[in-house]
Each structure stands twice: as C-alpha cells, then as structure tokens.
Design a protein around this motif. Sequence first.
Motif, PDB file in Angstrom:
ATOM      1  N   THR A 318      35.084  55.451  37.207  1.00 31.42           N
ATOM      2  CA  THR A 318      33.788  56.046  37.571  1.00 31.42           C
ATOM      3  C   THR A 318      32.743  54.978  37.901  1.00 31.42           C
ATOM      4  N   ILE A 319      33.145  53.709  37.976  1.00 29.85           N
ATOM      5  CA  ILE A 319      32.223  52.646  38.380  1.00 29.85           C
ATOM      6  C   ILE A 319      31.909  52.818  39.868  1.00 29.85           C
ATOM      7  N   THR A 320      30.634  52.826  40.206  1.00 32.34           N
ATOM      8  CA  THR A 320      30.211  53.011  41.593  1.00 32.34           C
ATOM      9  C   THR A 320      29.580  51.734  42.137  1.00 32.34           C
ATOM     10  N   LYS A 321      29.369  51.710  43.439  1.00 33.66           N
ATOM     11  CA  LYS A 321      28.755  50.528  44.043  1.00 33.66           C
ATOM     12  C   LYS A 321      27.327  50.337  43.555  1.00 33.66           C
ATOM     13  N   THR A 332      28.301  42.580  50.042  1.00 35.69           N
ATOM     14  CA  THR A 332      28.759  43.944  49.815  1.00 35.69           C
ATOM     15  C   THR A 332      30.062  43.911  49.003  1.00 35.69           C
ATOM     16  N   ILE A 333      30.437  45.065  48.480  1.00 33.35           N
ATOM     17  CA  ILE A 333      31.681  45.139  47.705  1.00 33.35           C
ATOM     18  C   ILE A 333      32.876  44.796  48.576  1.00 33.35           C
ATOM     19  N   ASN A 334      32.900  45.294  49.806  1.00 34.52           N
ATOM     20  CA  ASN A 334      34.024  44.994  50.696  1.00 34.52           C
ATOM     21  C   ASN A 334      34.134  43.500  50.968  1.00 34.52           C
ATOM     22  N   GLU A 335      33.004  42.834  51.117  1.00 33.91           N
ATOM     23  CA  GLU A 335      33.016  41.398  51.392  1.00 33.91           C
ATOM     24  C   GLU A 335      33.594  40.610  50.213  1.00 33.91           C
ATOM     25  N   VAL A 336      33.162  40.921  48.993  1.00 30.63           N
ATOM     26  CA  VAL A 336      33.654  40.137  47.851  1.00 30.63           C
ATOM     27  C   VAL A 336      35.119  40.460  47.550  1.00 30.63           C
ATOM     28  N   ILE A 337      35.566  41.664  47.902  1.00 25.76           N
ATOM     29  CA  ILE A 337      36.990  41.971  47.727  1.00 25.76           C
ATOM     30  C   ILE A 337      37.815  41.168  48.719  1.00 25.76           C
ATOM     31  N   ILE A 338      37.379  41.129  49.971  1.00 28.01           N
ATOM     32  CA  ILE A 338      38.102  40.353  50.994  1.00 28.01           C
ATOM     33  C   ILE A 338      38.117  38.872  50.646  1.00 28.01           C
ATOM     34  N   GLU A 339      36.998  38.355  50.121  1.00 24.53           N
ATOM     35  CA  GLU A 339      36.895  36.942  49.768  1.00 24.53           C
ATOM     36  C   GLU A 339      37.488  36.636  48.398  1.00 24.53           C
ATOM     37  N   ARG A 340      38.066  37.630  47.745  1.00 23.90           N
ATOM     38  CA  ARG A 340      38.677  37.503  46.411  1.00 23.90           C
ATOM     39  C   ARG A 340      37.703  36.918  45.386  1.00 23.90           C
ATOM     40  N   LYS A 341      36.532  37.518  45.357  1.00 25.19           N
ATOM     41  CA  LYS A 341      35.525  37.122  44.385  1.00 25.19           C
ATOM     42  C   LYS A 341      35.269  38.196  43.331  1.00 25.19           C
ATOM     43  N   LEU A 342      35.959  39.330  43.452  1.00 24.53           N
ATOM     44  CA  LEU A 342      35.779  40.416  42.499  1.00 24.53           C
ATOM     45  C   LEU A 342      37.055  40.557  41.666  1.00 24.53           C
ATOM     46  N   PHE A 343      36.890  40.520  40.343  1.00 22.02           N
ATOM     47  CA  PHE A 343      38.037  40.546  39.442  1.00 22.02           C
ATOM     48  C   PHE A 343      37.887  41.669  38.421  1.00 22.02           C
ATOM     49  N   ILE A 344      39.003  42.029  37.822  1.00 25.90           N
ATOM     50  CA  ILE A 344      38.990  43.097  36.825  1.00 25.90           C
ATOM     51  C   ILE A 344      39.859  42.723  35.631  1.00 25.90           C
ATOM     52  N   LEU A 345      39.356  43.003  34.445  1.00 30.71           N
ATOM     53  CA  LEU A 345      40.154  42.969  33.225  1.00 30.71           C
ATOM     54  C   LEU A 345      40.419  44.429  32.881  1.00 30.71           C
ATOM     55  N   ASP A 346      41.640  44.888  33.151  1.00 27.03           N
ATOM     56  CA  ASP A 346      41.954  46.316  33.106  1.00 27.03           C
ATOM     57  C   ASP A 346      42.841  46.638  31.909  1.00 27.03           C
ATOM     58  N   HIS A 347      42.252  47.273  30.905  1.00 28.03           N
ATOM     59  CA  HIS A 347      43.007  47.751  29.747  1.00 28.03           C
ATOM     60  C   HIS A 347      42.973  49.287  29.691  1.00 28.03           C
ATOM     61  N   PRO A 382      30.002  39.069  34.231  1.00 32.07           N
ATOM     62  CA  PRO A 382      30.373  40.470  34.026  1.00 32.07           C
ATOM     63  C   PRO A 382      29.396  41.392  34.759  1.00 32.07           C
ATOM     64  N   LEU A 383      29.943  42.340  35.513  1.00 32.71           N
ATOM     65  CA  LEU A 383      29.124  43.253  36.303  1.00 32.71           C
ATOM     66  C   LEU A 383      28.990  44.623  35.660  1.00 32.71           C
ATOM     67  N   ALA A 384      30.102  45.118  35.109  1.00 34.14           N
ATOM     68  CA  ALA A 384      30.094  46.469  34.548  1.00 34.14           C
ATOM     69  C   ALA A 384      31.279  46.617  33.601  1.00 34.14           C
ATOM     70  N   ILE A 385      31.097  47.445  32.595  1.00 28.42           N
ATOM     71  CA  ILE A 385      32.170  47.785  31.654  1.00 28.42           C
ATOM     72  C   ILE A 385      32.277  49.306  31.594  1.00 28.42           C
ATOM     73  N   GLU A 386      33.463  49.813  31.811  1.00 29.55           N
ATOM     74  CA  GLU A 386      33.723  51.241  31.696  1.00 29.55           C
ATOM     75  C   GLU A 386      34.560  51.495  30.441  1.00 29.55           C
ATOM     76  N   LEU A 387      34.055  52.364  29.576  1.00 32.90           N
ATOM     77  CA  LEU A 387      34.776  52.750  28.363  1.00 32.90           C
ATOM     78  C   LEU A 387      35.188  54.212  28.496  1.00 32.90           C
ATOM     79  N   SER A 388      36.447  54.499  28.206  1.00 26.19           N
ATOM     80  CA  SER A 388      36.992  55.839  28.459  1.00 26.19           C
ATOM     81  C   SER A 388      37.726  56.382  27.251  1.00 26.19           C
TER      82      SER A 388
END
Length: 525
Positions: A318-321, A332-347, A382-388
């Motif tokens: 549910t994380i939004t732009k 933009t989000i698309n730019e940092v994804i293409i440039e591999r600057k956006l990362f995730i720690l996914d648990h 850190p940009l955002a943390i989603e807890l579910s």
Amino acid sequence: MIKNFIFYAIVFLPGSNTFDWDNEEIGTPGAFLIRNNHHSEFYLKSLTLEDVPSHGVIHFPCNSWVYPASKYQNDRVFFSNKTYLPAETPISLLKYREEELENLRGDGKGQLQEWDRVYDYEVYNDLGNPDKGPQHARPVLGGSTEYPYPRRGRTGRAPEYESRLNLALSLNIYVPRDERFGHLKLADFLSYALKSIVQVLKPEFESIFDKTPNEFDSFEDVLKLYEGGLEVPEGVVKVIRDNVPLEMLKEIFRTDGERFLKFPLPQVIAVDKFAWRTDEEFAREMLAGINPVMIRSLEEFPPASKLDPKVYGDQTSTITKEHIESNLEGHTINEVIIERKLFILDHHDALMPYLRRINSTSTKTYASRTLLFLQKNGTLKPLAIELSLPHPEGDQHGAISKVFVPEEKGVENSLWQLAKGYVGVVDSGYHQLISHWLHTHAVIEPFIIATNRQLSVLHPIYKLLHPHYRDTMNINALGRQILINAGGALEVTVFTSKYSMEFSSMLYKDWVFPEQALPQDLLKR
C-alpha cells in the motif's frame, strides 16, 4: 618394485625414531596402519619420515584421535599427503581407501559412542520433548513434504523422537570425535548460549530485574550490559553451580566479581548513546550490520507479493508515490528504479503465512516492507516502512497494512521510531533463524556428512572442502541441545517464538543451492 605400500606401527612413540630402509625392496610408503594398545586414546597430529632414500621427506597428516584397539574392528589407517582420484589410486592403497570409507559410513545401527567415526544421516527429531506435555512437542523436520529440512548427523539415541540429554549433566552429544572442537571453541560457543541457562534458572533470576524478568524496563537496563554487566546474587550463583556442567561455569562468571552478561561497547554507543534513533544509523546498520543479504533492488512499484492470491488475497504493498517521491532528490520513482537507486528490505511474504501463529504467542509483530533510497552521498535513506497483519476476517481477504514515513517531531516521530524498531526486530530475528542458522549451519551439515561418506581423504576435492567444515557438526549438535530446541535460546529471543524451527522449514522449501554463491546471489538481488 612396489610403488606404494602400507607400513605398520603397533607402538607409536612421539619424537625421533630411526630404522633401516631398503629402497630396492620397499619402495614409496603411501600409508601406515596404527594400533593403540594403551588403555586411553591419544591425538595423533602427524607422522613424518625424513631422509627416505630416493624420496626425502614423506609427510602423513593425521589430525585424529586414536582410541584403544578394542574399540575398533580394523586398525586405523593414515595416508600420505598426496591426492588421487579413485581411478588413479595405486592398487596397493585402493583396498584401504575403500575400507576406510566403509568404516566412516557405518552400518546404520545402534547408538553411536564417542570413539565411533561414523557419518550418517538423521532428521531433526530431537528438538521437542513430547513426554513432558504438548507444549514441549515440536514437529519432526525433514523426511516429509510438509516439513522439509536438511539432514543432520545421526546419533542413534532413538528411532522416532530422539531422547534429549540432561543439560545439567552433560553436553556430550555424539558427533564423530574428530569433529569436536577444543575447550577454547567450546567456551566461545557456551558464552553465546548463556541465554538458555537464564531460562533454566528463570525463577532465581527474577530478583535481578524489576517487573518483567524477560524484558528490559528502561534504556538504562540495556546500557548496563555494556557498562558493567549484571551483578548476580549469591543464591543464584549457588543454583548455577549446582545445575550447570563444569565446562560452562568459567564462561558464566567473570573473574572481576560475580558479574556476567557484559558485552563490548559498540563504537556508535561510545560516541552517542542514542545514535540508533537516527535514520542514518538505522539504514547503516541494515547494510553494515548482521543481515545485509535480504536487501534487493526494487524493480516494480508498488512492491508486489508472490503469495498465492487464492489463499492470501491481495498482498500488494500500500506504499504510494505520495509517501516517498518528495525524498528522492528531485527524481521520479521510475527514474530511481531504472538507475537502481531504490531498494527494499522485504520481510512481508516470508512472515505473512505464519503471522497468526506467531502472534498467538506472547510475541506480537508485523510483516514488514522497508523502502530505501541510495543518496548522492552514497548512503541509504529509509523512505517508508509498511507494517502488515492478516485480515481479521480471514487470510483470503488480504492484509491490513499501515505505512509510516520519516517524521522529526511529535507523535508521528514516535510512531516512526516504533516502526523502525519492529523492522529491526524482524530483520535481526530473520538473520538468526534463516540467514545464519538455516542458510549457513543447517544446510552445510549434509554436505559434511556426504563428503566424509563418499570422498576419501585422498580425494583432491576432499582436501579443498575439509577446512571449510571445521567445527560445524559440533556447533550444530550443541545448538540442537540448547539453542534451537523447544524452549531454547532461539525460541526465547527470536520473534518467531515456539514456531521458529517450523517457520524455517517453510522457508527451506524455496531454498535453491546454486543461487547461494556469488555472483548469482548479487545478480538475483
């Protein structure tokens, strides 16, 4: 002339010994047999023949315990420091090569003793203690599609549910004698495992803490671990000395008064006791700390789930732009994804199927996703943390999620700090249970067993692998007794609680061996 031969040593005397050598009749020694006619075992490090005519020095690395001859059906054999593939083995050595492997495989019967040199397989049927009641029962791991698991070394103590040793009496769990480590390594391991002793003596330790024996009441309680440890009351000292094996005592008590659980002061705390609260330190520890192997480049936004939607509903993030785009340094989000600057720690996907069971215990936690941005200065932010949590009306309805973003003041800052705390708890627990125990210790044990059963010490691949196996079987055996067992240190300290090993079995289903090595692991992430 015999090109390779066996010579016999019924009595082995350390030091220098001389004898005549008829090179025309004898040839090159390729191995020697030794029989111990004494009443006790001894450690044979090596044997070296010097000034052998036409050969010079011939070295026999042994590094093995030799027990009295009455304990063996065959005399011990040690080979010279040469390597041969099976098809290249000199005929005079081939018989001994094959017999040695047969001895190491054993016959699969009976309880193994300390002098046995048997490498055999068994499932994890010794974690629980069902005779003490259902709360002490744990599923057998391995041997089934429901609970797959790597094999561990057989001890032969019982066929179905292996009997457990009394911790207060012994830590002498069978592993092949040459796999057991010495006192320094044992002390190192036991020092790490002290948490389990606290649980054994839980009532006696309650007087040390204020209100909650299993929790810290304040930050000052945490800092005491670095500033002087805990002072143990004399009554507790007596109980420990009466119930703990002798080899553990020296690691429990320090020589500077009866204090224990004192840890070295981390440099970051030495500079600033509350540096951990900053976002910079949170991201730095995630990358430079104990579990960097989960961080991966984000390739789609919002982050998707691989869980079966028919079972778990919509698990899309549910994380939004709007949550993160203002912190991307103008990109933009698309730019940092293409440039591999956006990362995730996914648990998220790992925890969600087990979250109801985990939260049914005294533990309460969340599945988490943490987004990180690689800044121009080369650090992660850190940009955002989603807890579910699972949907209260059933898994098929998906997840109930809340997103937290960095805030500097007020209640929002406190919630952000708590969100980071939950991520730290989940990530460190995942490290202990999965990255460290399962993906390192547990998965390597069947390789150790297979290597010793199938590859002779003469085999070049054995020579390459053997140094990397050191101490692992012994550590794993002790771990089954006091760390990963029902009520052990792992269940007490890791958020997965009594479901820890069951949870690790679920994640083992997706473990793929070739993906573990570099560069495959880095490419995958």
